[in-house]
Design a protein around this motif. Sequence first.
Motif, PDB file in Angstrom:
ATOM      1  N   ALA A  14     -11.635   4.600   5.024  1.00 17.28           N
ATOM      2  CA  ALA A  14     -11.430   4.756   3.584  1.00 17.28           C
ATOM      3  C   ALA A  14     -12.783   4.725   2.872  1.00 17.28           C
ATOM      4  N   LYS A  86      -8.921   8.352   0.953  1.00 17.77           N
ATOM      5  CA  LYS A  86      -7.982   7.233   0.881  1.00 17.77           C
ATOM      6  C   LYS A  86      -6.974   7.354   2.026  1.00 17.77           C
ATOM      7  N   SER A 123      -7.606   2.325   6.773  1.00 19.32           N
ATOM      8  CA  SER A 123      -7.866   1.374   5.669  1.00 19.32           C
ATOM      9  C   SER A 123      -8.771   0.248   6.119  1.00 19.32           C
TER      10      SER A 123
END
Length: 123
Positions: A14, A86, A123
Amino acid sequence: QVQLVESGGGLVQAGGSLRLSCAASGGTFSDNAMGWFRQAPGKERRFVAVISSGSATYYTDSVKGRFTISRDNAKKTMYLRMLSLKPEDTAVYYCAARHVRGYATHSSDYAYWGQGTQVTVSS
């Protein structure tokens, strides 16, 4: 007949970046509007960005300011520069072409598709 081949996908953290490429063969590339779409697991294919033959561009709201679509007619290649990635950007990304100069945002408006390239954002 137009053939499209995507490349440049991969695994990125990310906040990272990637640049996708779509190489075209057959047809007259400079006359074609081109687009990027993506499909996440279990979801329908969705519009990401498009570019007309005259290089006018349009983006879906979720990628505005982060993604940039461009084309190099001499190389018959379209690009998608993706910044600030993202986890929700994770999907298979497809490039598409249509024998029309103006762009469109519906997948049904595109006659030619690449095989897709996987983008995974951790993430």
